[in-house]
Motif scaffolding. Structure first.
Motif, mmCIF file in Angstrom:
data_model
loop_
_atom_site.group_PDB
_atom_site.id
_atom_site.type_symbol
_atom_site.label_atom_id
_atom_site.label_comp_id
_atom_site.label_asym_id
_atom_site.label_seq_id
_atom_site.Cartn_x
_atom_site.Cartn_y
_atom_site.Cartn_z
ATOM 1 N N PRO A 33 0.876 -1.199 -0.213
ATOM 2 C CA PRO A 33 0.022 -0.124 -0.018
ATOM 3 C C PRO A 33 0.835 1.247 0.068
ATOM 4 O O PRO A 33 1.255 1.781 1.076
ATOM 5 N N TYR A 34 1.269 1.598 -1.059
ATOM 6 C CA TYR A 34 2.256 2.845 -1.438
ATOM 7 C C TYR A 34 1.922 4.117 -0.442
ATOM 8 O O TYR A 34 2.901 4.666 -0.097
ATOM 9 N N PRO A 35 0.585 4.431 -0.289
ATOM 10 C CA PRO A 35 0.438 5.863 0.418
ATOM 11 C C PRO A 35 1.061 5.649 1.879
ATOM 12 O O PRO A 35 1.060 6.663 2.351
ATOM 13 N N VAL A 36 1.275 4.620 2.035
ATOM 14 C CA VAL A 36 1.889 4.404 3.680
ATOM 15 C C VAL A 36 3.161 5.138 3.554
ATOM 16 O O VAL A 36 3.660 5.544 4.720
ATOM 17 N N ALA A 117 -0.620 12.301 -6.768
ATOM 18 C CA ALA A 117 -1.693 13.041 -6.486
ATOM 19 C C ALA A 117 -2.574 12.719 -4.993
ATOM 20 O O ALA A 117 -2.784 13.552 -4.106
ATOM 21 N N GLU A 118 -2.470 11.363 -5.012
ATOM 22 C CA GLU A 118 -2.946 10.727 -3.526
ATOM 23 C C GLU A 118 -2.037 11.301 -2.244
ATOM 24 O O GLU A 118 -2.383 11.773 -1.416
ATOM 25 N N GLY A 119 -0.695 11.251 -2.746
ATOM 26 C CA GLY A 119 0.351 11.673 -1.532
ATOM 27 C C GLY A 119 -0.050 12.995 -1.334
ATOM 28 O O GLY A 119 0.039 13.662 -0.065
ATOM 29 N N LEU A 120 0.010 13.912 -2.312
ATOM 30 C CA LEU A 120 -0.461 15.232 -2.047
ATOM 31 C C LEU A 120 -1.649 15.528 -1.161
ATOM 32 O O LEU A 120 -1.549 16.491 -0.294
ATOM 33 N N ALA A 185 -2.676 13.396 -15.164
ATOM 34 C CA ALA A 185 -2.304 15.055 -14.699
ATOM 35 C C ALA A 185 -3.323 15.725 -14.326
ATOM 36 O O ALA A 185 -2.993 16.682 -13.512
ATOM 37 N N ILE A 186 -4.829 15.794 -14.865
ATOM 38 C CA ILE A 186 -5.583 16.437 -13.936
ATOM 39 C C ILE A 186 -5.703 15.925 -12.771
ATOM 40 O O ILE A 186 -5.830 16.816 -11.685
ATOM 41 N N ALA A 187 -5.626 14.886 -12.343
ATOM 42 C CA ALA A 187 -5.709 14.347 -10.939
ATOM 43 C C ALA A 187 -4.266 15.065 -10.145
ATOM 44 O O ALA A 187 -4.766 15.401 -9.030
ATOM 45 N N LEU A 188 -3.316 15.026 -10.783
ATOM 46 C CA LEU A 188 -2.155 15.825 -9.999
ATOM 47 C C LEU A 188 -2.288 17.186 -9.861
ATOM 48 O O LEU A 188 -1.914 17.705 -8.747
ATOM 49 N N VAL A 189 -3.046 17.937 -10.664
ATOM 50 C CA VAL A 189 -3.224 19.303 -10.517
ATOM 51 C C VAL A 189 -4.258 19.363 -9.211
ATOM 52 O O VAL A 189 -4.073 20.284 -8.635
ATOM 53 N N ILE A 190 -5.260 18.813 -9.344
ATOM 54 C CA ILE A 190 -6.295 18.548 -8.305
ATOM 55 C C ILE A 190 -5.542 18.384 -7.090
ATOM 56 O O ILE A 190 -5.752 18.957 -6.018
ATOM 57 N N GLY A 191 -4.511 17.153 -6.982
ATOM 58 C CA GLY A 191 -3.925 17.143 -5.547
ATOM 59 C C GLY A 191 -2.988 18.246 -5.240
ATOM 60 O O GLY A 191 -3.092 18.729 -4.063
ATOM 61 N N LEU A 192 -2.545 18.816 -6.312
ATOM 62 C CA LEU A 192 -1.635 20.248 -5.982
ATOM 63 C C LEU A 192 -2.697 21.204 -5.187
ATOM 64 O O LEU A 192 -2.329 21.886 -4.268
#
Length: 215
Positions: A33-36, A117-120, A185-192
Motif C-alpha cells: 500500500p504505497y500511500p503508507v 496526487a494521492e500523496g499530495l 495529470a488532471i488528478a495531479l493538478v487537483i492534488g496540488l
C-alpha cells in the motif's frame, strides 16, 4: 520568516525525516500500500515537534524578536518543504520501477502520477488535521499525533479501497504510466490544489489558535 525557516532546518530538523525520505524506494516493492510511504514523513515531522517540546523549542523561539504567527508559518513551511522533498524522492523510483519491469500493484494504487496526487492529498489533510491541534496544545503533541494518525490511516484505507471498487480509479487512474496520462495529470493538478489549499487553511487555523495560547 526566512531566519526562522533557517532555524527550523538547522536546529529543529530531526534525522528521521531524512531517513524516511529514503523509504521512497518502497515503491519498488511489487505489492504494497504505497500511500503508507507518505505516513512516514508525517511521523518524522511528529519527531520534530516532540523533540522541540523536550528541548523547549517554542518558548526559546518566542524569546526572540519574532511574532507568534511567523513561528507557526516557519514550522508549517518546513513541513511542506519536507513533504515536497519526499514526493521528489519518489519520482526516480517511479522511472526505475518501469525500467526494471516491476508489474502492477495488486494491493492498491499503482506507482504513477495519480499516486503522487494521492500523496499530495494525504499531506494536505495531515497539515490541516495535525498542526492546528498541535499549536493549540504543543505539550500534548503525542496525543494529537496519535488521534490524527488514525484519521489519516482511515483516509489511506479508503483510497486503497476505492482503487478496487470505483471504476474511474480502478480502470483509469490505477494503471501504469503513460496510460491515461491526461486524466492522471488532471488528478495531479487537483492534488496540488488540495495540498496548497488544505495546508494554507491548516496554517491559518494554527496561527489563530497559537496566538491565543499562553506559552
Amino acid at each position: 520568516m526566512k531566519n526562522l525557516l533557517y532555524k527550523e532546518w538547522k536546529l529543529a530538523f530531526h534525522p528521521t525525516v531524512a531517513l524516511f525520505w529514503l523509504l521512497s524506494a518502497m515503491v519498488m516493492i511489487p505489492a504494497y500500500p504505497y500511500p503508507v510511504i507518505f505516513f512516514y514523513t508525517t511521523l518524522g515531522l511528529f519527531f520534530v515537534c516532540l523533540t522541540g517540546r523536550e528541548n523547549n523549542d517554542l518558548p526559546y523561539t518566542l524569546m526572540l524578536p519574532v511574532q507568534k504567527r511567523d513561528v507557526v508559518r516557519a514550522r508549517i513551511a518546513f513541513a511542506v518543504q519536507a513533504e515536497v522533498i519526499q514526493l521528489l524522492c519518489v519520482l526516480p523510483f517511479l522511472f526505475l520501477r518501469r525500467a526494471v519491469g516491476v508489474g502492477a500493484n495488486p494491493v492498491g494504487m499503482d506507482a504513477n502520477l495519480a499516486f503522487l496526487a494521492e500523496g499530495l492529498g494525504v499531506y494536505g489533510l495531515y497539515n490541516l488535521l495535525f498542526f492546528p491541534s498541535y499549536f493549540a496544545a504543543p505539550h500534548q503533541v503525542g496525543k494529537v499525533f496519535a488521534t490524527r494518525s488514525i484519521l489519516l490511516f482511515v483516509l489511506i484505507g479508503l483510497l486503497e479501497a476505492l482503487d478496487h471498487v470505483l471504476p474511474f480509479m480502478r480502470d483509469c487512474l490505477d494503471t501504469p504510466d503513460p496510460m491515461y496520462l491526461p486524466q492522471k495529470a488532471i488528478a495531479l493538478v487537483i492534488g496540488l490544489a488540495a495540498f496548497a489549499g488544505l495546508s494554507w487553511l491548516g496554517c491559518h487555523l494554527s496561527i489563530r489558535r497559537f496566538e491565543k495560547l499562553d506559552v
